[in-house]
Design a protein around this motif. Structure first.
Motif, PDB file in Angstrom:
ATOM      1  N   SER A  26       1.389  -1.201   0.133  1.00  0.00           N
ATOM      2  CA  SER A  26      -0.232   0.026   0.550  1.00  0.00           C
ATOM      3  C   SER A  26       1.056   1.162   0.273  1.00  0.00           C
ATOM      4  O   SER A  26       0.420   2.273   0.617  1.00  0.00           O
ATOM      5  CB  SER A  26      -1.089  -0.070   1.476  1.00  0.00           C
ATOM      6  OG  SER A  26      -1.145  -1.174   1.335  1.00  0.00           O
ATOM      7  N   ILE A  27       2.211   1.309  -0.423  1.00  0.00           N
ATOM      8  CA  ILE A  27       2.868   2.739   0.020  1.00  0.00           C
ATOM      9  C   ILE A  27       3.493   2.726  -1.319  1.00  0.00           C
ATOM     10  O   ILE A  27       3.483   2.387  -2.407  1.00  0.00           O
ATOM     11  CB  ILE A  27       4.094   1.571   1.157  1.00  0.00           C
ATOM     12  CG1 ILE A  27       3.858   1.450   1.938  1.00  0.00           C
ATOM     13  CG2 ILE A  27       4.736   2.568   1.372  1.00  0.00           C
ATOM     14  CD1 ILE A  27       4.914   0.995   3.062  1.00  0.00           C
ATOM     15  N   ASP A  28       3.661   3.934  -1.381  1.00  0.00           N
ATOM     16  CA  ASP A  28       4.480   4.562  -2.645  1.00  0.00           C
ATOM     17  C   ASP A  28       5.860   3.864  -3.271  1.00  0.00           C
ATOM     18  O   ASP A  28       6.548   3.615  -2.390  1.00  0.00           O
ATOM     19  CB  ASP A  28       3.690   6.493  -2.717  1.00  0.00           C
ATOM     20  CG  ASP A  28       4.442   7.073  -2.075  1.00  0.00           C
ATOM     21  OD1 ASP A  28       6.186   7.032  -3.044  1.00  0.00           O
ATOM     22  OD2 ASP A  28       4.959   7.050  -0.573  1.00  0.00           O
ATOM     23  N   ARG A  29       5.683   4.069  -4.650  1.00  0.00           N
ATOM     24  CA  ARG A  29       6.929   3.247  -5.245  1.00  0.00           C
ATOM     25  C   ARG A  29       8.203   4.354  -4.313  1.00  0.00           C
ATOM     26  O   ARG A  29       9.127   3.532  -4.068  1.00  0.00           O
ATOM     27  CB  ARG A  29       6.955   3.697  -6.714  1.00  0.00           C
ATOM     28  CG  ARG A  29       8.182   3.123  -7.595  1.00  0.00           C
ATOM     29  CD  ARG A  29       8.624   0.853  -7.211  1.00  0.00           C
ATOM     30  NE  ARG A  29       7.276   1.276  -7.989  1.00  0.00           N
ATOM     31  CZ  ARG A  29       7.158  -0.018  -7.744  1.00  0.00           C
ATOM     32  NH1 ARG A  29       7.681  -0.984  -7.286  1.00  0.00           N
ATOM     33  NH2 ARG A  29       5.832  -1.133  -8.003  1.00  0.00           N
ATOM     34  N   GLN A  30       8.350   5.391  -4.196  1.00  0.00           N
ATOM     35  CA  GLN A  30       9.454   6.265  -3.538  1.00  0.00           C
ATOM     36  C   GLN A  30       9.737   5.862  -2.156  1.00  0.00           C
ATOM     37  O   GLN A  30      10.725   5.272  -2.048  1.00  0.00           O
ATOM     38  CB  GLN A  30       9.352   7.650  -3.366  1.00  0.00           C
ATOM     39  CG  GLN A  30      10.485   8.689  -2.814  1.00  0.00           C
ATOM     40  CD  GLN A  30      11.700   8.380  -3.882  1.00  0.00           C
ATOM     41  OE1 GLN A  30      11.805   8.411  -4.850  1.00  0.00           O
ATOM     42  NE2 GLN A  30      12.963   8.573  -3.127  1.00  0.00           N
ATOM     43  N   SER A  31       8.421   5.496  -1.545  1.00  0.00           N
ATOM     44  CA  SER A  31       8.540   4.997  -0.095  1.00  0.00           C
ATOM     45  C   SER A  31       8.898   3.809  -0.492  1.00  0.00           C
ATOM     46  O   SER A  31      10.136   2.668   0.686  1.00  0.00           O
ATOM     47  CB  SER A  31       6.965   5.673   0.134  1.00  0.00           C
ATOM     48  OG  SER A  31       6.811   6.579   0.386  1.00  0.00           O
ATOM     49  N   GLN A  32       8.788   2.915  -1.103  1.00  0.00           N
ATOM     50  CA  GLN A  32       9.189   1.314  -1.265  1.00  0.00           C
ATOM     51  C   GLN A  32      10.760   1.928  -0.744  1.00  0.00           C
ATOM     52  O   GLN A  32      11.089   0.673  -0.665  1.00  0.00           O
ATOM     53  CB  GLN A  32       8.547   0.758  -2.208  1.00  0.00           C
ATOM     54  CG  GLN A  32       7.004   0.407  -2.324  1.00  0.00           C
ATOM     55  CD  GLN A  32       6.164  -0.287  -3.137  1.00  0.00           C
ATOM     56  OE1 GLN A  32       7.027  -0.747  -4.350  1.00  0.00           O
ATOM     57  NE2 GLN A  32       5.626   0.073  -3.668  1.00  0.00           N
ATOM     58  N   THR A  33      11.656   2.220  -2.219  1.00  0.00           N
ATOM     59  CA  THR A  33      12.713   2.255  -2.675  1.00  0.00           C
ATOM     60  C   THR A  33      13.387   2.561  -1.230  1.00  0.00           C
ATOM     61  O   THR A  33      14.511   2.126  -0.701  1.00  0.00           O
ATOM     62  CB  THR A  33      12.928   3.121  -3.612  1.00  0.00           C
ATOM     63  OG1 THR A  33      12.625   2.764  -5.196  1.00  0.00           O
ATOM     64  CG2 THR A  33      14.657   3.028  -3.919  1.00  0.00           C
ATOM     65  N   GLU A  34      12.464   3.832  -0.801  1.00  0.00           N
ATOM     66  CA  GLU A  34      13.271   4.207   0.606  1.00  0.00           C
ATOM     67  C   GLU A  34      13.487   3.148   2.006  1.00  0.00           C
ATOM     68  O   GLU A  34      14.374   2.556   2.544  1.00  0.00           O
ATOM     69  CB  GLU A  34      12.948   5.886   1.393  1.00  0.00           C
ATOM     70  CG  GLU A  34      12.545   6.421   0.172  1.00  0.00           C
ATOM     71  CD  GLU A  34      12.510   7.822   1.215  1.00  0.00           C
ATOM     72  OE1 GLU A  34      11.223   7.314   1.013  1.00  0.00           O
ATOM     73  OE2 GLU A  34      12.153   8.645   0.052  1.00  0.00           O
ATOM     74  N   LEU A  35      12.613   2.117   2.005  1.00  0.00           N
ATOM     75  CA  LEU A  35      12.001   1.259   2.933  1.00  0.00           C
ATOM     76  C   LEU A  35      13.325  -0.456   2.824  1.00  0.00           C
ATOM     77  O   LEU A  35      13.626  -0.616   3.490  1.00  0.00           O
ATOM     78  CB  LEU A  35      10.837   0.957   2.998  1.00  0.00           C
ATOM     79  CG  LEU A  35       9.662   1.386   3.966  1.00  0.00           C
ATOM     80  CD1 LEU A  35       8.421   1.511   3.950  1.00  0.00           C
ATOM     81  CD2 LEU A  35      10.304   1.725   5.745  1.00  0.00           C
ATOM     82  N   TYR A  36      13.064  -0.504   1.350  1.00  0.00           N
ATOM     83  CA  TYR A  36      14.141  -1.308   1.551  1.00  0.00           C
ATOM     84  C   TYR A  36      15.541  -1.438   1.585  1.00  0.00           C
ATOM     85  O   TYR A  36      16.589  -2.271   1.505  1.00  0.00           O
ATOM     86  CB  TYR A  36      13.781  -2.172  -0.511  1.00  0.00           C
ATOM     87  CG  TYR A  36      12.813  -2.907   0.025  1.00  0.00           C
ATOM     88  CD1 TYR A  36      12.498  -4.509  -0.208  1.00  0.00           C
ATOM     89  CD2 TYR A  36      11.040  -2.433  -1.177  1.00  0.00           C
ATOM     90  CE1 TYR A  36      11.320  -5.472   0.098  1.00  0.00           C
ATOM     91  CE2 TYR A  36      10.036  -3.965  -0.933  1.00  0.00           C
ATOM     92  CZ  TYR A  36      10.578  -4.614  -0.300  1.00  0.00           C
ATOM     93  OH  TYR A  36       9.398  -5.673  -0.556  1.00  0.00           O
ATOM     94  N   ASP A  37      16.317   0.346   0.719  1.00  0.00           N
ATOM     95  CA  ASP A  37      17.576   0.194   1.262  1.00  0.00           C
ATOM     96  C   ASP A  37      17.873   0.238   2.727  1.00  0.00           C
ATOM     97  O   ASP A  37      18.448  -0.269   2.949  1.00  0.00           O
ATOM     98  CB  ASP A  37      17.276   1.694   0.986  1.00  0.00           C
ATOM     99  CG  ASP A  37      17.259   2.082  -0.244  1.00  0.00           C
ATOM    100  OD1 ASP A  37      17.577   0.988  -1.579  1.00  0.00           O
ATOM    101  OD2 ASP A  37      17.918   3.356  -1.276  1.00  0.00           O
ATOM    102  N   PHE A  38      16.401   0.387   3.255  1.00  0.00           N
ATOM    103  CA  PHE A  38      16.681   0.099   4.714  1.00  0.00           C
ATOM    104  C   PHE A  38      16.658  -1.078   5.140  1.00  0.00           C
ATOM    105  O   PHE A  38      17.817  -1.434   6.230  1.00  0.00           O
ATOM    106  CB  PHE A  38      15.711   1.159   5.366  1.00  0.00           C
ATOM    107  CG  PHE A  38      15.148   0.428   7.287  1.00  0.00           C
ATOM    108  CD1 PHE A  38      16.674   0.843   7.756  1.00  0.00           C
ATOM    109  CD2 PHE A  38      14.784  -0.146   7.498  1.00  0.00           C
ATOM    110  CE1 PHE A  38      16.814   0.693   9.277  1.00  0.00           C
ATOM    111  CE2 PHE A  38      14.521  -0.602   8.803  1.00  0.00           C
ATOM    112  CZ  PHE A  38      15.376   0.481   9.897  1.00  0.00           C
TER     113      PHE A  38
END
Length: 258
Positions: A170-182
């Motif tokens: 349910s998370i936008d693409r930019q936030s997905q990238t940031e989370l997976y980087d984390f």
């Protein structure tokens, strides 16, 4: 504990809902600090396998060990983000309070939270970009924002294994990238297991792949190619993301499915 002890070890797991078989002779070995993607079609048994690993469900046959212990005796070492994080929008609980729930059973003060607990909660909320919403009621948030709070609640427990079922659905693409980087950074110290249909999001991060469709096929490298997807989904699947450089999987080998 020795790093030679598997983080997760499932042996010959069988599970059915009534007479419908969901898992048939599934075995899985997850080493400490692995980053495992679990792929497969809807109804293939992915979430059921997670629930068995967590001790929520008991298999009809087979056994699971978490760092050598029964799942329910190792829950304090697991952080879990479920697929469905829907909440009662009328319930007056704040984002901060929901996040702090991840410290229940871990704080030496029982039901009272220490300054350390609150610091960990702040760090987790900042990490998922939700600190500014700390005083908002959880029911006021969007589905994606609620999902981020669920991730923060799991993180604040400081787990040794982080298990996520469709964590960024349910998370936008930019936030997905940031989370997976984390998650990639977190993986230096923590074992990560993630169920996802979003191959684009996970293809550059995972170290190994478990394909589940009643049976389980395990690949100890993170390559995700059309071949692996076709065999587990039993139909053509377009692969729209590739690792850099491009990687190719060897043929499937069943892991523990005699």
């Amino acid at each position: 504990m020795s790093v030679d002890v598997p983080a997760i070890e499932a042996k010959n797991i069988w599970f059915s809902y009534d007479t419908y078989p969901v898992l048939a002779g599934v075995s899985l070995l997850v080493r400490q600090r692995d980053f495992v993607a679990i792929l497969g079609p809807n109804g293939g048994g992915k979430t059921t396998l997670l629930k068995i690993v967590l001790g929520i469900l008991t298999p009809q046959k087979g056994e699971v060990r978490i760092f050598g212990k029964e799942p329910r005796k190792a829950l304090d070492r697991i952080g879990y983000v479920p697929q469905n994080t829907s909440v009662n929008r009328e319930f007056p609980v704040s984002v901060m309070d929901v996040t702090l729930m991840g410290r229940l059973g871990r704080s030496k003060y029982g039901w009272r939270y220490s300054s350390k607990d609150k610091t960990l909660a702040r760090e987790a909320l900042e990490r998922v970009g939700m600190w500014e919403f700390r005083d908002h009621y959880i029911g006021e948030l969007s589905g994606g924002q609620q999902q981020k709070v669920a991730i923060a609640r799991a993180l604040v427990a400081k787990p040794d294994i982080f298990i996520m079922d469709e964590p960024t659905s349910s998370i936008d693409r930019q936030s997905q990238t940031e989370l997976y980087d984390f998650f990639k950074e977190l993986n230096k110290k923590v074992t990560i297991v993630v169920v996802s249909h979003d191959i684009t999001a996970i293809s550059s991060y995972v170290k190994s792949v478990a394909c589940v469709n009643q049976r389980l096929y395990f690949h100890d490298t993170g390559e995700i190619t059309p071949d692996i997807l076709n065999k587990v989904y039993h139909c053509p699947v377009d692969l729209i993301a590739h690792g850099i450089p491009h990687r190719v999987l060897r043929d499937h080998e069943e892991f523990g499915n005699d």
